[in-house]
Write a protein that holds these residues in place. Sequence first.
Motif, PDB file in Angstrom:
ATOM      1  N   GLY A 158       0.778  -1.227   0.000  1.00 45.08           N
ATOM      2  CA  GLY A 158       0.000   0.000   0.000  1.00 45.08           C
ATOM      3  C   GLY A 158       0.807   1.273   0.000  1.00 45.08           C
ATOM      4  O   GLY A 158       0.309   2.333   0.380  1.00 45.08           O
ATOM      5  N   VAL A 159       2.042   1.207  -0.449  1.00 48.47           N
ATOM      6  CA  VAL A 159       2.931   2.369  -0.367  1.00 48.47           C
ATOM      7  C   VAL A 159       2.599   3.440  -1.409  1.00 48.47           C
ATOM      8  O   VAL A 159       2.997   4.577  -1.284  1.00 48.47           O
ATOM      9  N   GLY A 160       1.867   3.084  -2.465  1.00 45.30           N
ATOM     10  CA  GLY A 160       1.514   4.053  -3.499  1.00 45.30           C
ATOM     11  C   GLY A 160       2.676   4.382  -4.418  1.00 45.30           C
ATOM     12  O   GLY A 160       3.596   3.578  -4.595  1.00 45.30           O
ATOM     13  N   PHE A 161       2.659   5.611  -4.969  1.00 42.37           N
ATOM     14  CA  PHE A 161       3.670   6.005  -5.951  1.00 42.37           C
ATOM     15  C   PHE A 161       4.782   6.866  -5.366  1.00 42.37           C
ATOM     16  O   PHE A 161       5.643   7.337  -6.109  1.00 42.37           O
ATOM     17  N   LYS A 162       4.770   7.100  -4.049  1.00 41.41           N
ATOM     18  CA  LYS A 162       5.792   7.956  -3.460  1.00 41.41           C
ATOM     19  C   LYS A 162       6.480   7.308  -2.259  1.00 41.41           C
ATOM     20  O   LYS A 162       6.578   7.909  -1.186  1.00 41.41           O
ATOM     21  N   PRO A 163       6.995   6.096  -2.416  1.00 42.01           N
ATOM     22  CA  PRO A 163       7.691   5.479  -1.283  1.00 42.01           C
ATOM     23  C   PRO A 163       9.059   6.128  -1.061  1.00 42.01           C
ATOM     24  O   PRO A 163       9.634   6.747  -1.963  1.00 42.01           O
ATOM     25  N   GLY A 164       9.573   5.966   0.156  1.00 34.15           N
ATOM     26  CA  GLY A 164      10.919   6.404   0.480  1.00 34.15           C
ATOM     27  C   GLY A 164      11.711   5.230   1.022  1.00 34.15           C
ATOM     28  O   GLY A 164      11.155   4.136   1.224  1.00 34.15           O
TER      29      GLY A 164
END
Length: 266
Positions: A158-164
Motif C-alpha cells: 500500500g505504499v503508493g507512488f511515493k515510497p521512500g
Amino acid sequence: MTTITRRAALGATALAALALSVPALAQAPQIVRIGVSPGPHAEILEQVKPLLAPKGIDLKIIEFSDYVVPNQALDAGELEANSFQNQPYLDNQVKDRGFKLVSVGLTVNFPLGIYSSKYKSWADVPDGASIAIQNDPTNGGRSLLLLQDKGVIKLRDGVGFKPGPVDIVANPKKLKFIEVEAAQTPRTLADVAAAAINTNYAVDAKIEPTSAILREDPKGPYVNVIAVRAADKDKPWVRTLVETYQSPEIKAFVAERFKGNVLAGW
C-alpha cells in the motif's frame, strides 16, 4: 413550358443544388486544440496532425512550458485534449485541484534507468553497495518502485507512488541508498555503485539512456497519456485521435526519431 413554369423549374434546380451543398458544409473539419510540452510530445503530434486531416480533424498543437496550466486550460474548455503527463501525475492533479479530466489513451514513456560507470550489469553490483536516488518523493519513489519491480527490494504494501527508503521491508543485497537532487544524480556516478537517473538528466549528461543496467518497463504506470474532459471521453473525435496516435506510422516514427530514449507505451 410557360415563362412562370420555366422559372419555377430553375428555382427548384437551384434549391436542389443548395440542398446538396449543405452536407458538404456540415463536413467542415473539427478543430481539436491539444496542449503539449515542448520536445518529443510536440514532435510526435506534428506527425499525427497530417494523419488526422483526412479523417476530418484539424489538430491545433499548443505548447506549454508549465505542467499545471495544460490541465487548467483543458478543464476550463480552452483545449479539447492534452498530451504531456503520466497517469500518477494526472491522478494527483484531479485529486488536488478537482479537475474533471480522464485519460483516454497511452502515448509514450521516458523510462527511468539505473546507471553505473563501474558495472556493466546489475548482477555485478556487490552486496552493500551505495545507490543514489532522487531526494524528492515523486522521482525517488519512482526509482524504488523500479527496483522493486526488478526484484531488488520489497516495499511495504500500500505504499503508493511515493515510497521512500523508510518503506523498504526487504533488502537482500543490503544496499545503501543515498538521496540527492534529481539533477545531480549523474554527478554521483563516480562515487556510488549505481544511480537512478531520469532520462532528461541522462541525456544532458551525455549518458546514453539505453545503457542503463536496469530500466523501467515501457508499459508501466509512468507511461504518458492523452487526457480529455470527462464529458468528452466517448465522443467520436476522441477515439479517432487515440487510434491515429497509436498507429503503426507513429510507432515507427518514435522508434526512428528517438532511438530508444522515448518508447511507445501502447
